[in-house]
Design an enzyme around this catalytic site. Sequence first.
Site, PDB file in Angstrom:
ATOM      1  N   SER A 113       0.841  -1.198   0.000  1.00 29.75           N
ATOM      2  CA  SER A 113       0.000   0.000   0.000  1.00 29.75           C
ATOM      3  C   SER A 113       0.877   1.249   0.000  1.00 29.75           C
ATOM      4  CB  SER A 113      -0.878   0.006   1.260  1.00 29.75           C
ATOM      5  OG  SER A 113      -1.412   1.298   1.476  1.00 29.75           O
ATOM      6  N   TYR A 136      -1.617   5.968  -4.477  1.00 30.53           N
ATOM      7  CA  TYR A 136      -2.622   7.033  -4.429  1.00 30.53           C
ATOM      8  C   TYR A 136      -1.979   8.225  -5.115  1.00 30.53           C
ATOM      9  CZ  TYR A 136      -5.773   4.799  -1.040  1.00 30.53           C
ATOM     10  OH  TYR A 136      -6.674   3.972  -0.425  1.00 30.53           O
ATOM     11  N   THR A 162      -5.334   3.312  -7.061  1.00 35.74           N
ATOM     12  CA  THR A 162      -6.652   3.245  -6.418  1.00 35.74           C
ATOM     13  C   THR A 162      -7.404   4.537  -6.695  1.00 35.74           C
ATOM     14  OG1 THR A 162      -5.841   1.747  -4.755  1.00 35.74           O
ATOM     15  CG2 THR A 162      -7.852   2.957  -4.216  1.00 35.74           C
ATOM     16  N   LYS A 235      -7.843   0.397  -9.719  1.00 38.74           N
ATOM     17  CA  LYS A 235      -8.619  -0.281  -8.666  1.00 38.74           C
ATOM     18  C   LYS A 235      -9.778   0.597  -8.222  1.00 38.74           C
ATOM     19  CE  LYS A 235      -8.039  -2.243  -4.016  1.00 38.74           C
ATOM     20  NZ  LYS A 235      -8.392  -1.249  -3.004  1.00 38.74           N
ATOM     21  N   HIS A 259     -13.747  -1.189  -2.341  1.00 36.89           N
ATOM     22  CA  HIS A 259     -12.860  -0.880  -1.216  1.00 36.89           C
ATOM     23  C   HIS A 259     -13.324  -1.632   0.045  1.00 36.89           C
ATOM     24  CE1 HIS A 259      -9.591   2.317  -0.966  1.00 36.89           C
ATOM     25  NE2 HIS A 259      -9.577   1.878   0.256  1.00 36.89           N
TER      26      HIS A 259
HETATM   27  C1  FMN Z   1      -7.558  -1.768   7.057  1.00 34.66           C
HETATM   28  C2  FMN Z   1      -7.655  -1.584   5.572  1.00 34.66           C
HETATM   29  C3  FMN Z   1      -6.818  -0.686   4.939  1.00 34.66           C
HETATM   30  C4  FMN Z   1      -6.884  -0.518   3.557  1.00 34.66           C
HETATM   31  N1  FMN Z   1      -6.000   0.304   2.944  1.00 34.66           N
HETATM   32  C5  FMN Z   1      -6.022   0.412   1.587  1.00 34.66           C
HETATM   33  C6  FMN Z   1      -5.036   1.182   0.925  1.00 34.66           C
HETATM   34  O1  FMN Z   1      -4.130   1.750   1.534  1.00 34.66           O
HETATM   35  N2  FMN Z   1      -5.117   1.269  -0.433  1.00 34.66           N
HETATM   36  C7  FMN Z   1      -6.099   0.637  -1.146  1.00 34.66           C
HETATM   37  O2  FMN Z   1      -6.126   0.737  -2.365  1.00 34.66           O
HETATM   38  N3  FMN Z   1      -7.023  -0.112  -0.532  1.00 34.66           N
HETATM   39  C8  FMN Z   1      -6.992  -0.249   0.807  1.00 34.66           C
HETATM   40  N4  FMN Z   1      -7.908  -1.055   1.418  1.00 34.66           N
HETATM   41  C9  FMN Z   1      -8.920  -1.778   0.620  1.00 34.66           C
HETATM   42  C10 FMN Z   1      -8.381  -3.145   0.170  1.00 34.66           C
HETATM   43  O3  FMN Z   1      -7.365  -3.014  -0.787  1.00 34.66           O
HETATM   44  C11 FMN Z   1      -9.473  -4.006  -0.467  1.00 34.66           C
HETATM   45  O4  FMN Z   1     -10.094  -3.295  -1.503  1.00 34.66           O
HETATM   46  C12 FMN Z   1     -10.549  -4.474   0.500  1.00 34.66           C
HETATM   47  O5  FMN Z   1     -10.014  -4.668   1.794  1.00 34.66           O
HETATM   48  C13 FMN Z   1     -11.144  -5.771  -0.015  1.00 34.66           C
HETATM   49  O6  FMN Z   1     -12.125  -6.248   0.813  1.00 34.66           O
HETATM   50  P1  FMN Z   1     -11.878  -7.359   1.961  1.00 34.66           P
HETATM   51  O7  FMN Z   1     -11.162  -6.666   3.071  1.00 34.66           O
HETATM   52  O8  FMN Z   1     -13.261  -7.757   2.315  1.00 34.66           O
HETATM   53  O9  FMN Z   1     -11.054  -8.493   1.375  1.00 34.66           O
HETATM   54  C14 FMN Z   1      -7.847  -1.242   2.803  1.00 34.66           C
HETATM   55  C15 FMN Z   1      -8.669  -2.160   3.457  1.00 34.66           C
HETATM   56  C16 FMN Z   1      -8.572  -2.349   4.817  1.00 34.66           C
HETATM   57  C17 FMN Z   1      -9.447  -3.371   5.488  1.00 34.66           C
END
Ligand code: FMN
Length: 362
Positions: A113, A136, A162, A235, A259
């Site tokens: 990330s 980002y 993203t 994404k 997300h």
């Molecule tokens: C705690 C947390 C932090 C996240 N941080 C980012 C991030 O920094 N960048 C991003 O593109 N998506 C981020 N996401 C989204 C994830 O990439 C992903 O789309 C999502 O968690 C998928 O769903 P799931 O948790 O049910 O598998 C984050 C998700 C969580 C749970």
Amino acid sequence: MTASPVPADVVSLADYERHARERLPAAVWAYIAGAGADGITRRWNREAFDRLKLEGRVLADMTGADTGLDLFGQRLRAPIILAPVAFHKLAHPRGELETALAAAATGTVMTISAQSSVLIEEIAASAQGPLWFQLYMQARREDTLALVRRAEAAGCRALLVTADAPVNGVRNEEQRVGFRLPDGLEAVNLRDMPGPVLRVGPGESPVFKGLLDAAPTWRDIEWLRASTKLPLLLKGIMSCHDVRLALQSGVDGIVVSNHGGRVLDTLPATIEALPAIADEVAGKVPILLDGGVRRGTDIVKAVALGANAVMVGQPILHGLAVAGAVGLAHILNIMCAELEVAMALTGRPRLSDIDHGIFASC
Ligand SMILES: Cc1cc2nc3c(=O)[nH]c(=O)nc-3n(C[C@H](O)[C@H](O)[C@H](O)COP(=O)(O)O)c2cc1C
């Protein structure tokens, strides 16, 4: 003999979630598990998978069965990729370094990330497996480009931009418990990169007066496409409208994602949005999907409806919280083993054999 760090009753991803919740402070849990507003999309992500009924097939010839696939020139053991998730140190003191260990041990791609709690370079120096980088877009193009160059230099093999979170969602669960990052934990890659300048007057909203001035548009995606040779994935695509623009911008892949329900609440479940998006993509670029993927059966459903691979987000932190790299590697092995069972019992030896016929017809 040393005892396993994994509790004996942990055999599924839901078990990891339960144990992680018991181990983590309530405020950290609200951040990890928290969704946008009322959490409706988060719930729908799961419910939509559960509603799809499979059709079993008996006595199929499974000779040469294999979960492997080629993606962007890489051979993967299974269609499972670690989604970009911020701040792994919330779940484990070594954060992303543990994740990289687990990814390498299981032959899984790790997506770093932009908001990782360990520097890209440090993760890459310790990683033995393939890495991608999630970007980002920053307020200044020079900062965005600096991140891209750092990811390239660190050996990342794809860039994933993203696009669905130019502003934070309405994160009521975090607000209620007053979540803030613990001292000493920060988005280390983004140090010294200024955020957007807010021009908020009395009674005005920072969303429209500042935050969105710096938000990327399709022109920035075209610029980025021309600025790097790495495969570029977008994404956060949830509509055919955006698929068309993404393809025009020259992206190499898309991630169907809401997300994990963390941004715009009441977006549909990703697995529901997938079929129309796959029709629109028409095989031109690979499609990834995330949001609530927790079982091998979820993976075959996503593949049947047009995804090349899935990503998992929250389970990364669950695995780290319960047993560090061992926990996360166990999670990835569970998913892979469940996928094999699902393929065996639906009579599909290879991913390319998984088609619409996998759903119950009677
Ligand atoms: C705690 C947390 C932090 C996240 N941080 C980012 C991030 O920094 N960048 C991003 O593109 N998506 C981020 N996401 C989204 C994830 O990439 C992903 O789309 C999502 O968690 C998928 O769903 P799931 O948790 O049910 O598998 C984050 C998700 C969580 C749970």
